[in-house]
Design an enzyme around this catalytic site. Structure first.
Site, PDB file in Angstrom:
ATOM      1  CD1 TRP A 104     -14.287  37.836  48.505  1.00 53.73           C
ATOM      2  CD2 TRP A 104     -13.115  39.618  48.862  1.00 53.73           C
ATOM      3  NE1 TRP A 104     -13.962  37.715  49.675  1.00 53.73           N
ATOM      4  CE2 TRP A 104     -13.142  39.049  50.002  1.00 53.73           C
ATOM      5  CE3 TRP A 104     -12.622  41.025  48.828  1.00 53.73           C
ATOM      6  CZ2 TRP A 104     -12.638  39.484  51.183  1.00 53.73           C
ATOM      7  CZ3 TRP A 104     -12.019  41.437  50.088  1.00 53.73           C
ATOM      8  CH2 TRP A 104     -12.129  40.650  51.237  1.00 53.73           C
ATOM      9  CG  ASP A 173      -9.822  37.667  43.514  1.00 56.14           C
ATOM     10  OD1 ASP A 173      -9.010  36.976  44.232  1.00 56.14           O
ATOM     11  OD2 ASP A 173     -10.477  38.239  44.298  1.00 56.14           O
ATOM     12  CE  LYS A 197      -8.922  34.831  52.234  1.00 54.78           C
ATOM     13  NZ  LYS A 197      -9.417  35.637  51.026  1.00 54.78           N
TER      14      LYS A 197
HETATM   15  C1  LIG Z   1      -9.759  37.309  50.870  1.00 52.95           C
HETATM   16  C2  LIG Z   1     -10.009  37.840  49.700  1.00 52.95           C
HETATM   17  C3  LIG Z   1      -9.555  38.763  48.852  1.00 52.95           C
HETATM   18  C4  LIG Z   1      -8.878  39.961  49.604  1.00 52.95           C
HETATM   19  O1  LIG Z   1      -7.611  39.569  50.180  1.00 52.95           O
HETATM   20  P1  LIG Z   1      -6.787  40.707  50.703  1.00 52.95           P
HETATM   21  O2  LIG Z   1      -5.338  39.971  50.380  1.00 52.95           O
HETATM   22  O3  LIG Z   1      -7.287  40.738  52.220  1.00 52.95           O
HETATM   23  O4  LIG Z   1      -6.831  41.902  50.052  1.00 52.95           O
HETATM   24  C5  LIG Z   1     -10.158  39.051  47.494  1.00 52.95           C
HETATM   25  N1  LIG Z   1     -10.412  38.123  47.065  1.00 52.95           N
HETATM   26  C6  LIG Z   1     -10.931  36.983  47.469  1.00 52.95           C
HETATM   27  C7  LIG Z   1     -11.569  36.007  46.299  1.00 52.95           C
HETATM   28  C8  LIG Z   1     -10.594  36.696  48.870  1.00 52.95           C
HETATM   29  O5  LIG Z   1     -10.911  35.293  49.019  1.00 52.95           O
END
Ligand SMILES: *Cc1c(COP(=O)(O)O)cnc(C)c1O
Length: 362
Positions: A104, A173, A197
């Site tokens: 990511w 993030d 998540k």
């Molecule tokens: C799942 C995830 C993403 C991507 O998220 P989307 O909402 O599908 O764009 C980005 N960063 C992390 C840490 C993730 O776990």
């Protein structure tokens, strides 16, 4: 039907608290006696105003945010924020620092690169296939922000504590560990988290942004790409993802009222992690894939002695009511995602299963 529900270890979309799902079900056809489903009411109604405002207030209380922080709901997932962040904050040749800790982070960096923005990779754990969180990082004092991925969903690593970036605001993030533990918010200029998540269904990304970051945003961006549009309109410049926000409201209520806040949540998550990692540390059939000091309390990645055994393990697990244990398609192996909604009881059931499988196959 609740008796047929499996132990859900999916990485995302992932398990939600059962009581939240039940509350949605109960109110689904007639929300608070208004004669409509929550998915049928106007986002300009008093009902929805109360929902979004309560979701924001609870988030602020849980994370102890003062009034310089704003809680926004943005669509396009975390992946869109990868692009919006350089678009909103990197101008006039100014540069940002990125720490690359996996899939990511790499994607976040790519979006700065695509736009021709100036950035510096301050540290990376690519040399060992992202199995650790880099230490003693030298950040650039002139950076507009320092970007990190607080929990690496695919590689199974997590920042145990956040780095010292001096006066440079951290952008994080936190898609896969927001609300899993308390942290010092003062270091952060912006936090974003795809909801699916740890805090809700897919379709919305929570963004927490501080005033000084809002001030950096130019007025010549397309409206939907500027965070200022969301902060000026309480995330309702256009139609927001109402149902996803409603679910987040209920998850925040669950965190506050059932769990008792983030200190409590962290205690539970630590206990869950300890139980599961202890299986790796007390034998050699299941092996963790990360350095011990970088282990994630949200995504527990592991290998068995062979790929054949891994395949069998996942099949048997599925037969026994444990879902989502296959590692990400890019890395293979196994992964148990144990977000907030995964109970200690679910972990204990999984460990029992793992021990039995080891006895039969070890
Ligand atoms: C799942 C995830 C993403 C991507 O998220 P989307 O909402 O599908 O764009 C980005 N960063 C992390 C840490 C993730 O776990």
């Amino acid at each position: 039907m609740t008796e047929n529900r499996i132990y859900n270890f999916n990485a995302g979309p992932a398990a939600l608290p059962l009581s939240v799902l039940e509350e949605i079900q109960e109110s689904f056809l007639n929300y608070k006696g208004c004669g409509m489903s929550v998915t049928e009411i106007s986002h300009r109604s008093k009902w929805f105003d109360d929902i979004i405002n309560d979701a924001v207030s609870r988030t602020k209380r849980l994370l102890k945010l003062d009034d310089t922080y704003h809680v926004l709901f943005v669509q396009g997932g975390a992946s869109t924020q990868f692009a919006l962040i350089p678009m909103n904050f990197l101008h006039d040749g100014k540069s940002a620092d990125y720490v690359n800790t996996g899939t990511w982070s790499t994607k976040a960096i790519k979006e700065a690169e695509i736009q021709g923005k100036s950035f510096n990779v301050a540290a990376s754990s690519k040399d060992r296939n992202f199995c650790y969180i880099p230490k003693n990082i030298r950040f650039n004092n002139d950076a507009v922000y320092a970007h990190i991925t607080s929990n690496n969903t695919i590689k199974g690593t997590q920042w145990a504590s956040f780095p010292d970036t001096g006066s440079v605001p951290i952008i994080a993030d936190m898609s896969s560990d927001i609300m899993s533990r308390p942290f010092e918010i003062e270091k952060f200029g912006l936090i974003y988290a795809g909801a699916q998540k740890n805090i809700g269904p897919a379709g919305v990304c929570m963004v927490i942004i501080r005033d000084d970051m809002l001030e950096l945003i130019p007025d010549n961006l397309p409206s939907m790409f500027a965070y200022t549009t969301y902060s000026a309109k309480n995330s309702m410049y256009n139609t927001p993802p109402c149902f996803a926000i409603y679910t987040i409201q209920l998850v925040m209520k669950w965190l506050e009222e059932t769990i008792g806040g983030l200190d409590k949540m962290e205690e539970i998550n630590k206990k869950k992690g300890e139980l599961l990692y202890n299986v790796f540390d007390s034998g050699d059939f299941y092996n963790g894939t990360t350095d011990v000091d970088s282990r994630s309390l949200m995504n527990v990645t592991f290998r068995l002695p062979s790929e054949d055994l891994e395949k069998k393990f996942i099949e048997k697990a599925t037969d026994n009511g444990f879902g989502g244990l296959k590692g990400h398609r890019s890395v293979g192996g196994c992964r148990a995602s144990i977000y907030n909604a995964t109970s200690i009881e679910a972990i204990e059931a999984l460990i029992d299963f793992m021990k039995t499988f080891e006895k039969q196959n070890g």
